[in-house]
Design a protein around this motif. Structure first.
Motif, PDB file in Angstrom:
ATOM      1  N   LEU A  95       0.975  -1.267  -0.062  1.00  0.00           N
ATOM      2  CA  LEU A  95      -0.139  -0.047  -0.124  1.00  0.00           C
ATOM      3  C   LEU A  95       0.812   1.360   0.118  1.00  0.00           C
ATOM      4  CD1 LEU A  95      -2.881  -0.914   2.609  1.00  0.00           C
ATOM      5  CD2 LEU A  95      -2.846  -1.368   0.060  1.00  0.00           C
ATOM      6  N   VAL A  96       1.977   1.363   0.693  1.00  0.00           N
ATOM      7  CA  VAL A  96       2.768   2.449   0.977  1.00  0.00           C
ATOM      8  C   VAL A  96       3.360   2.763  -0.529  1.00  0.00           C
ATOM      9  CG1 VAL A  96       5.016   3.265   1.816  1.00  0.00           C
ATOM     10  CG2 VAL A  96       3.484   2.135   3.362  1.00  0.00           C
ATOM     11  N   HIS A  97       3.706   1.699  -1.467  1.00  0.00           N
ATOM     12  CA  HIS A  97       4.417   1.930  -2.677  1.00  0.00           C
ATOM     13  C   HIS A  97       3.386   2.035  -3.683  1.00  0.00           C
ATOM     14  CE1 HIS A  97       8.754  -0.028  -2.015  1.00  0.00           C
ATOM     15  NE2 HIS A  97       8.402   0.804  -1.052  1.00  0.00           N
ATOM     16  N   ASP A  98       2.206   1.403  -3.359  1.00  0.00           N
ATOM     17  CA  ASP A  98       1.050   1.706  -4.512  1.00  0.00           C
ATOM     18  C   ASP A  98       0.603   3.294  -4.439  1.00  0.00           C
ATOM     19  OD1 ASP A  98       0.406  -0.776  -5.478  1.00  0.00           O
ATOM     20  OD2 ASP A  98      -1.278  -1.189  -4.674  1.00  0.00           O
ATOM     21  N   ASP A  99       1.006   4.019  -3.443  1.00  0.00           N
ATOM     22  CA  ASP A  99       0.232   5.348  -3.206  1.00  0.00           C
ATOM     23  C   ASP A  99       1.408   6.214  -3.634  1.00  0.00           C
ATOM     24  OD1 ASP A  99      -1.987   4.454  -1.884  1.00  0.00           O
ATOM     25  OD2 ASP A  99      -1.228   4.645   0.212  1.00  0.00           O
ATOM     26  N   LEU A 100       2.449   5.754  -3.974  1.00  0.00           N
ATOM     27  CA  LEU A 100       3.430   6.774  -4.398  1.00  0.00           C
ATOM     28  C   LEU A 100       2.984   7.383  -5.860  1.00  0.00           C
ATOM     29  CD1 LEU A 100       6.653   4.608  -3.584  1.00  0.00           C
ATOM     30  CD2 LEU A 100       6.154   6.820  -2.640  1.00  0.00           C
TER      31      LEU A 100
END
Length: 306
Positions: free
Chosen positions: A86-91
């Motif tokens: 999720l952290v990387h998806d939101d980038l």
């Protein structure tokens, strides 16, 4: 062990609380030299969430008499991977989201570089947890759990599905925007969303020493709820509001994402969603009343509002 007749909201809340504390302890014990990095990891992993995937690990393990405390390390590891994704998806380079679970995304609360490293740290922490003796006394079981999670999270699983999703948006020069049929959308979603859900059920089966037939039944269940989860997510993107969903909505259509809602329409997607719930429930028949919470979870996935 949570009794099968426990109300689903209570069982989910209990699992979420246990997993949240477990992630916090794991971050505290990881020897992280940067307070900023540790804080960003906590922001990405402890900022709410349903904890559905670890709940599935715990409940699938419970079918075979494995207590929640015994299943907690494997459940925690899986949630670390989910939160990293999720952290990387939101980038900005991916989905470019400012909101997650009603709060600023990690790169907005901190910065992009810190968000990337926080995601990296959560991903690798997951495998540190799985490799530890607390996960299971048998090294062969720990190895099987590591291999299963690596497959589910990697290029042949979630990451591969994310790449297909980006390609379907026409992100890559020269590739155009391919028109996906039902089979192609199902394959994309089975990797992007379904792979970690399948691992959740497989992990519970591995912890419990399930038979091949029992593993197959849980895999059928996991495949069905994986497809249901994504269709429900796609419907929320069309019909939900940001305040309830906890993130921006309407972005799939704007980005040209390939979804079953786009292919089948809203009513067709709802019909498929109901069919998948029936398929998931039928797969649990052999477990009897022990699988009550898992059957309720399938319905919850289809009916959720966030």
């Amino acid at each position: 062990m949570t009794p099968p007749d426990t109300p689903l909201p209570e069982a989910l809340a209990r699992a979420a609380d246990e997993v949240g504390h477990s992630i916090d302890r794991a971050i505290a014990g990881a020897g992280i030299p940067s307070a900023r990095l540790a804080a960003a990891m906590r922001h990405g992993a402890l900022n709410g969430g349903k904890r559905l995937r670890p709940f599935l690990v715990i409940q699938c393990a419970a079918l075979f008499g494995v207590g929640a405390a015994q299943a907690l390390p494997a459940a925690t590891a899986l949630e670390c991977v989910h939160c990293y994704s999720l952290v990387h998806d939101d980038l900005p380079a991916m989905d470019d989201d400012d909101l997650r679970r009603g709060q600023p995304t990690v790169h907005r609360a901190y910065d992009e570089a810190t968000a990337i490293l926080a995601g990296d740290a959560l991903l690798t922490l997951a495998f540190e947890i799985l490799a530890g003796e607390a996960t299971h006394p048998d090294p062969a079981v720990r190895m099987a759990l590591v291999a299963s999670l690596a497959r589910a999270a990697g290029g042949g699983g979630m990451v591969g599905g994310q790449m297909l999703d980006l390609a379907a948006e026409g992100r890559f020069e020269g590739d155009g925007r391919p028109r996906l049929d039902a089979d192609a959308i199902m394959h994309l979603q089975a990797l992007k969303t379904g792979a970690l859900l399948r691992h959740a059920c497989e992990a519970g089966a591995l912890l419990g020493g399930a038979s091949p037939a029992e593993k197959a039944a849980l895999d059928t269940y996991a495949r069905a709820i994986g497809r249901a989860f994504q269709i429900a997510d796609d419907l929320l993107d069309v019909e939900g509001d940001a305040g309830t969903v906890g993130k921006a909505v309407g972005k799939d259509a704007d980005a040209g994402k390939a979804t079953f809602v786009e292919l089948l329409g809203i009513e067709g997607a709802r019909t498929e969603l109901a069919r998948l719930v029936e398929e998931a429930t039928a797969a649990l028949a052999g477990f009897g009343s022990k699988a009550t919470l898992l059957a309720e979870a399938a319905r919850f996935i289809a009916e959720r509002r966030n």
